[in-house]
Design an enzyme around this catalytic site. Structure first.
Site, mmCIF file in Angstrom:
data_model
loop_
_atom_site.group_PDB
_atom_site.id
_atom_site.type_symbol
_atom_site.label_atom_id
_atom_site.label_comp_id
_atom_site.label_asym_id
_atom_site.label_seq_id
_atom_site.Cartn_x
_atom_site.Cartn_y
_atom_site.Cartn_z
ATOM 1 N N TYR A 63 41.076 39.196 39.952
ATOM 2 C CA TYR A 63 40.811 37.950 39.227
ATOM 3 C C TYR A 63 39.940 37.072 40.113
ATOM 4 O O TYR A 63 40.256 36.886 41.296
ATOM 5 C CB TYR A 63 42.136 37.227 38.920
ATOM 6 C CG TYR A 63 41.932 35.810 38.418
ATOM 7 C CD1 TYR A 63 41.966 35.535 37.055
ATOM 8 C CD2 TYR A 63 41.690 34.754 39.294
ATOM 9 C CE1 TYR A 63 41.756 34.244 36.576
ATOM 10 C CE2 TYR A 63 41.484 33.459 38.827
ATOM 11 C CZ TYR A 63 41.514 33.216 37.474
ATOM 12 O OH TYR A 63 41.301 31.949 37.020
ATOM 13 N N GLU A 95 34.962 32.240 34.946
ATOM 14 C CA GLU A 95 36.146 33.048 35.274
ATOM 15 C C GLU A 95 35.943 34.488 34.824
ATOM 16 O O GLU A 95 35.500 34.725 33.708
ATOM 17 C CB GLU A 95 37.371 32.462 34.554
ATOM 18 C CG GLU A 95 38.658 33.219 34.831
ATOM 19 C CD GLU A 95 39.787 32.824 33.873
ATOM 20 O OE1 GLU A 95 40.561 31.922 34.229
ATOM 21 O OE2 GLU A 95 39.873 33.400 32.778
#
Ligand code: GDP
Ligand code: MN
Length: 398
Positions: free
Chosen positions: A101, A189
């Protein structure tokens, strides 16, 4: 302004970040065509501006055309966490070996940019942060300093990318930063940033952005041709569109009392006052919109604002709350009367003025002796009256 995944991945790809081949589709016929082009297996992904689509059943792996059509027909009509699906992305399926992530966002408290990353991706980062806070790294990119490939390499190592992935991760971090900076983003993101490939073939392994979420800073739209390419014809609200064409800050809220004021804080308090009045009076009447005419509003601005608010068929009354600072209440009053002259109609307006030229503004309104224009001294009184008039008008219509 939030982007859909299919738009966000375009911005990543423009920077050279690897993303799977994918095609946006809006009906099952288009999905079938897209899936045939991408090849099987492929992933059908709901396009909504909200996360956790996978858990909600909005992301499905399909193995042939029939399955692709079946899933498209199931996902396209879905509403995920209150968001209607706008279409689906048909994406090449990748064999995932590991999930990382990484996100970059604005950090208002430290006045720089936050890089949030974990080498233990896969689940939602909020959950990882709860269960393994030590695994989530929070690093910073300075607002003034240069973030270059050496800095990106140091960052990739400290995040804990596996040795074989560090160099590629550094390249992706740097490209993410360029994507963030060049597009005036507030969030970029990638979750998952997946390690993909054949587990038995080292040379086939690489990092790939399987999901992307990007928010852009609306204040920078003028530097990007208004981001016309990200217009959302499916979801666009006609009132919001018209307002933005006139440079007005408007949000459609679908109640009965139109609200116009100057300054975001004053308008938000006005919304609360109207909601409170509707509850107190037991009518459930609610604000129809947020509309901030800003500082130094002209006659023109007031006219456009009333035009938009009054053209909303749900609106039964309008509450105008202006605290004159740079804005002169006299100008606002003239704008109101001009708009009423032009628009006609008979919806009641409740006006509360204070500050710069309030007395003159009120005098102008009184002199017009327009029976639809009501004046109140305080915001509370004005909200109560606007809510009552809206409820009465609604009742009379029913
Ligand atoms: P989100 O739930 O809205 O974050 O949607 P994502 O695009 O992140 O998809 C959710 C999950 O679906 C991912 O974390 C992956 O586990 C899985 N997924 C997405 N794309 C692929 C793919 O190409 N191959 C495989 N095997 N899984 C995928
Ligand atoms: Mn995701």
């Amino acid at each position: 302004m939030d982007l859909y995944e299919y738009q966000a991945r375009e911005l990543l790809a423009e920077q050279g970040i690897p993303t799977p081949d994918a095609i946006f589709a809006q009906n099952s016929h288009e999905v079938a065509q897209a899936a045939d082009r991408i090849g099987y297996p492929c992933v059908i992904k709901a396009q909504v501006k909200i996360g956790h689509r996978g858990q909600a059943g909005g992301v499905k792996l399909v193995h042939d055309r029939d399955e692709a059509i079946l899933e498209a027909e199931r996902i396209l009509p879905m509403t995920i966490h209150g968001h209607k699906v706008s279409g689906v992305l048909v994406a090449e399926a990748k064999n995932i070996l590991h999930e990382y992530y990484v996100s970059i966002s604005v950090d208002r408290s430290s006045r720089d940019f936050d890089v949030l990353a974990t080498a233990n991706g896969g689940t939602e980062v909020e959950q990882i942060a709860r269960e393994h806070p030590e695994a989530v790294k929070r690093l910073h990119i300075g607002a003034l300093g240069e973030f270059d490939i050496d800095a990106a390499r140091r960052m990739a190592e400290s995040i804990g990318f596996y040795h074989a992935d560090v160099e590629q991760a550094a390249q992706i971090l740097l490209k993410m930063w360029h994507c963030f900076r060049d597009n005036d983003a507030t969030l970029v993101e990638i979750n998952p940033l997946a390690k993909i490939g054949d587990p038995d073939d080292e040379s086939s392994k690489s990092l790939c952005a399987l999901d992307a979420k990007i928010s852009l800073d609306g204040n920078a739209a003028f530097r990007h041709d208004g981001w016309a390419r990200f217009d959302d014809p499916v979801q666009a609200d006609p009132f919001e569109r018209q307002a933005s064409e006139h440079g007005l800050h408007y949000v459609h809220l679908h109640g009965e009392v139109g609200v116009i004021g100057n300054g975001a804080g004053l308008v938000m308090s006005s919304l609360d006052a109207v909601s409170g009045a509707g509850e107190e009076q037991g009518t459930g009447v609610r604000p129809a919109n947020f509309l901030d005419i800003g500082g130094g509003a002209s006659v023109e601005v007031m006219r456009h604002s009333l035009e938009i608010v009054l053209s909303d068929p749900q609106v039964e009354s309008v509450f105008i709350n202006v605290y004159g600072g740079i804005t002169s209440c006299e100008q606002v009053a003239r704008g109101i009367l001009e708009a009423l002259d032009e628009l006609g109609g008979a919806k009641p307006l409740v006006v509360r003025f204070d500050g710069n030229a309030a007395a003159e503004g009120l005098r102008i309104l009184a002199a017009s002796s327009n029976p639809n224009v009501h004046v109140c001294e305080t915001m509370e009184q004005a909200a109560q009256l606007a809510a009552r008039l809206a409820a009465e008008a609604k009742e009379a219509r029913a």
